[in-house]
Design a protein around this motif. Structure first.
Motif, mmCIF file in Angstrom:
data_model
loop_
_atom_site.group_PDB
_atom_site.id
_atom_site.type_symbol
_atom_site.label_atom_id
_atom_site.label_comp_id
_atom_site.label_asym_id
_atom_site.label_seq_id
_atom_site.Cartn_x
_atom_site.Cartn_y
_atom_site.Cartn_z
ATOM 1 N N ILE A 294 0.818 -1.202 0.000
ATOM 2 C CA ILE A 294 0.000 0.000 0.000
ATOM 3 C C ILE A 294 0.860 1.265 0.000
ATOM 4 C CG2 ILE A 294 -0.187 0.049 2.530
ATOM 5 C CD1 ILE A 294 -3.062 1.069 2.135
ATOM 6 N N GLY A 295 0.494 2.194 -0.873
ATOM 7 C CA GLY A 295 1.199 3.469 -0.983
ATOM 8 C C GLY A 295 2.351 3.481 -1.964
ATOM 9 N N ASN A 296 2.770 2.314 -2.441
ATOM 10 C CA ASN A 296 3.961 2.252 -3.295
ATOM 11 C C ASN A 296 3.679 2.551 -4.776
ATOM 12 O OD1 ASN A 296 5.815 1.599 -1.249
ATOM 13 N ND2 ASN A 296 5.203 -0.551 -1.315
ATOM 14 N N ALA A 297 2.433 2.481 -5.168
ATOM 15 C CA ALA A 297 2.111 2.790 -6.569
ATOM 16 C C ALA A 297 2.478 4.223 -6.916
ATOM 17 C CB ALA A 297 0.626 2.548 -6.836
ATOM 18 N N GLN A 298 2.454 5.103 -5.922
ATOM 19 C CA GLN A 298 2.789 6.503 -6.146
ATOM 20 C C GLN A 298 4.234 6.682 -6.616
ATOM 21 O OE1 GLN A 298 0.352 8.801 -5.567
ATOM 22 N NE2 GLN A 298 -1.092 7.331 -4.752
ATOM 23 N N ARG A 299 5.103 5.714 -6.266
ATOM 24 C CA ARG A 299 6.509 5.787 -6.686
ATOM 25 C C ARG A 299 6.817 4.873 -7.873
ATOM 26 N NH1 ARG A 299 9.690 8.708 -3.538
ATOM 27 N NH2 ARG A 299 9.001 9.290 -1.447
ATOM 28 N N VAL A 300 6.077 3.777 -7.991
ATOM 29 C CA VAL A 300 6.336 2.846 -9.089
ATOM 30 C C VAL A 300 5.888 3.431 -10.428
ATOM 31 C CG1 VAL A 300 5.667 0.609 -10.064
ATOM 32 C CG2 VAL A 300 6.263 0.792 -7.648
ATOM 33 N N ILE A 301 4.719 4.075 -10.434
ATOM 34 C CA ILE A 301 4.177 4.617 -11.684
ATOM 35 C C ILE A 301 5.151 5.575 -12.377
ATOM 36 C CG2 ILE A 301 2.392 6.127 -12.645
ATOM 37 C CD1 ILE A 301 1.514 3.228 -12.288
ATOM 38 N N ASP B 123 6.372 18.258 -16.263
ATOM 39 C CA ASP B 123 6.687 18.417 -14.846
ATOM 40 C C ASP B 123 5.438 18.537 -13.978
ATOM 41 O OD1 ASP B 123 9.354 18.338 -15.424
ATOM 42 O OD2 ASP B 123 9.558 20.518 -15.576
ATOM 43 N N MET B 124 4.347 18.930 -14.569
ATOM 44 C CA MET B 124 3.111 19.093 -13.797
ATOM 45 C C MET B 124 2.554 17.752 -13.344
ATOM 46 S SD MET B 124 1.155 22.069 -15.955
ATOM 47 C CE MET B 124 -0.244 22.011 -14.833
ATOM 48 N N LEU B 125 2.958 16.678 -14.012
ATOM 49 C CA LEU B 125 2.451 15.352 -13.678
ATOM 50 C C LEU B 125 3.350 14.626 -12.692
ATOM 51 C CD1 LEU B 125 1.339 14.161 -17.233
ATOM 52 C CD2 LEU B 125 -0.081 15.119 -15.428
ATOM 53 N N ARG B 126 4.405 15.292 -12.244
ATOM 54 C CA ARG B 126 5.332 14.627 -11.346
ATOM 55 C C ARG B 126 5.876 15.627 -10.321
ATOM 56 N NH1 ARG B 126 10.360 10.756 -13.238
ATOM 57 N NH2 ARG B 126 11.029 10.117 -11.183
ATOM 58 N N SER B 127 5.866 15.244 -9.077
ATOM 59 C CA SER B 127 6.351 16.149 -8.034
ATOM 60 C C SER B 127 7.865 16.054 -7.916
ATOM 61 C CB SER B 127 5.692 15.803 -6.688
ATOM 62 O OG SER B 127 6.022 14.483 -6.311
ATOM 63 N N ASP B 128 8.477 16.937 -7.123
ATOM 64 C CA ASP B 128 9.939 17.021 -7.017
ATOM 65 C C ASP B 128 10.561 15.783 -6.389
ATOM 66 O OD1 ASP B 128 9.723 20.547 -6.255
ATOM 67 O OD2 ASP B 128 9.861 19.499 -8.180
ATOM 68 N N ASP B 129 9.825 15.120 -5.498
ATOM 69 C CA ASP B 129 10.403 13.963 -4.804
ATOM 70 C C ASP B 129 10.119 12.641 -5.506
ATOM 71 O OD1 ASP B 129 7.749 13.869 -4.338
ATOM 72 O OD2 ASP B 129 7.863 13.736 -2.151
ATOM 73 N N GLY B 130 9.661 12.710 -6.757
ATOM 74 C CA GLY B 130 9.465 11.496 -7.541
ATOM 75 C C GLY B 130 8.181 10.753 -7.275
ATOM 76 N N VAL B 131 7.238 11.353 -6.559
ATOM 77 C CA VAL B 131 5.945 10.714 -6.288
ATOM 78 C C VAL B 131 4.907 11.287 -7.241
ATOM 79 C CG1 VAL B 131 4.128 10.341 -4.588
ATOM 80 C CG2 VAL B 131 6.515 10.347 -3.877
ATOM 81 N N ALA B 132 4.170 10.409 -7.930
ATOM 82 C CA ALA B 132 3.170 10.857 -8.899
ATOM 83 C C ALA B 132 1.787 10.372 -8.497
ATOM 84 C CB ALA B 132 3.509 10.335 -10.294
ATOM 85 N N ALA B 133 0.782 11.196 -8.727
ATOM 86 C CA ALA B 133 -0.601 10.793 -8.499
ATOM 87 C C ALA B 133 -0.987 9.766 -9.557
ATOM 88 C CB ALA B 133 -1.522 12.002 -8.575
ATOM 89 N N VAL B 134 -1.505 8.624 -9.121
ATOM 90 C CA VAL B 134 -1.851 7.556 -10.054
ATOM 91 C C VAL B 134 -3.079 7.940 -10.882
ATOM 92 C CG1 VAL B 134 -2.438 5.116 -10.268
ATOM 93 C CG2 VAL B 134 -0.850 5.860 -8.501
ATOM 94 N N HIS B 135 -4.008 8.667 -10.292
ATOM 95 C CA HIS B 135 -5.237 9.078 -10.993
ATOM 96 C C HIS B 135 -6.017 7.873 -11.516
ATOM 97 C CE1 HIS B 135 -5.148 13.428 -11.029
ATOM 98 N NE2 HIS B 135 -3.888 13.428 -11.409
ATOM 99 N N ASN B 136 -5.903 6.744 -10.844
ATOM 100 C CA ASN B 136 -6.562 5.536 -11.335
ATOM 101 C C ASN B 136 -6.697 4.549 -10.181
ATOM 102 O OD1 ASN B 136 -7.193 3.047 -12.607
ATOM 103 N ND2 ASN B 136 -6.315 3.782 -14.520
#
Length: 257
Positions: free
Chosen positions: A152-159, A168-181
């Protein structure tokens, strides 16, 4: 304006919250003829159009049509009112600066074609291409991990690791992205456990549809029919937990707890 003032962090999140509560207003408007709920129903659609949340709008329309068909049994009356509702949407569509339904459905059609043929976008250039790519690459990652789940929670970093994000708008500075799915997110993080839970939800939904009509039956079916669209809208970790809260609430309401 609210976003500029720091009062609203993300329009997708508030759009999903509006879509999630809509079935309550739909039921009370059509079944109980509650004028206050009718006001909230109209206001909800106005806000979604104003925010420009396309997926939320589609999910809300699906909920309206499904619940309306369940509540009204007289075919003539049913289809006349649905026709009036669709005419209103066509009129709204003339105001292109508010919402362009043609553009919205063209994007949806293009996205479905990419999903059907598993054809990736050459470049991630907007939210639609990103969400479609998440479906394709996320699905492959689920198969590669043999439905064991990555936690749990790891999809934000794997994606963002498996999808080359050029925007850049789809990815934050620390490498975590919203899955939106939430579909890919749940399956990727929980694996076969999510599959078992999904089967349980399907069985529960079927049982709800079969029982005698009462308030939370309509509300549950309305949420279940629309969530597959507006559930793809929220950003961050909200995507996953928002779905949990909605399903658990309606589940317990149907259990009369």
């Amino acid at each position: 304006m609210l976003e500029d003032e720091g009062m609203l962090s993300n329009m997708n999140n508030i759009g999903a919250c509006i879509a999630a509560t809509l079935p309550v207003y739909i039921y009370e408007t059509f079944k109980e003829e509650n004028k206050r709920s009718f006001f909230f129903l109209i206001t909800s659609f106005f806000l979604i159009v104003l925010l420009g949340r396309k997926l939320c709008l589609v999910g809300m329309l699906v909920s309206v049509v499904v619940m309306y068909a369940m509540i009204y049994t007289i075919r003539y009356e049913k289809y006349v009112k649905i026709g009036i509702f669709l005419m209103i949407l066509v009129i709204i569509n003339q105001f292109g600066y508010i919402v362009n339904l043609d553009s919205m459905f063209n994007k949806i059609t293009a996205g479905l074609q990419h999903l059907l043929f598993m054809h990736e976008y050459a470049e991630i250039y907007d939210s639609e291409s990103y969400r479609v790519t998440v479906f394709i690459e996320g699905g492959r990652e689920i198969l590669d991990t043999f439905f064991c789940g990555i936690g749990i929670g790891n999809a934000q970093r794997v994606i963002p690791a498996i999808i080359p994000l050029s925007n850049d708008m789809l990815r934050s500075d620390d490498g975590v992205a919203a899955v939106h799915n939430f579909i890919i997110e749940i399956l990727l993080e929980f694996g076969f456990v999510a599959l078992i839970a999904f089967v349980g939800v399907i069985i529960h939904t079927w049982n709800v549809i079969r029982i005698n009509s009462y308030k939370y039956k309509y509300i549950y079916v309305g949420m279940f029919s629309g969530i597959w669209f507006w559930g793809l809208a929220p950003s961050g970790f909200y995507t996953l937990y928002h779905v949990y809260i909605i399903f658990m609430f309606t589940y317990f309401m149907n259990k009369k707890i």
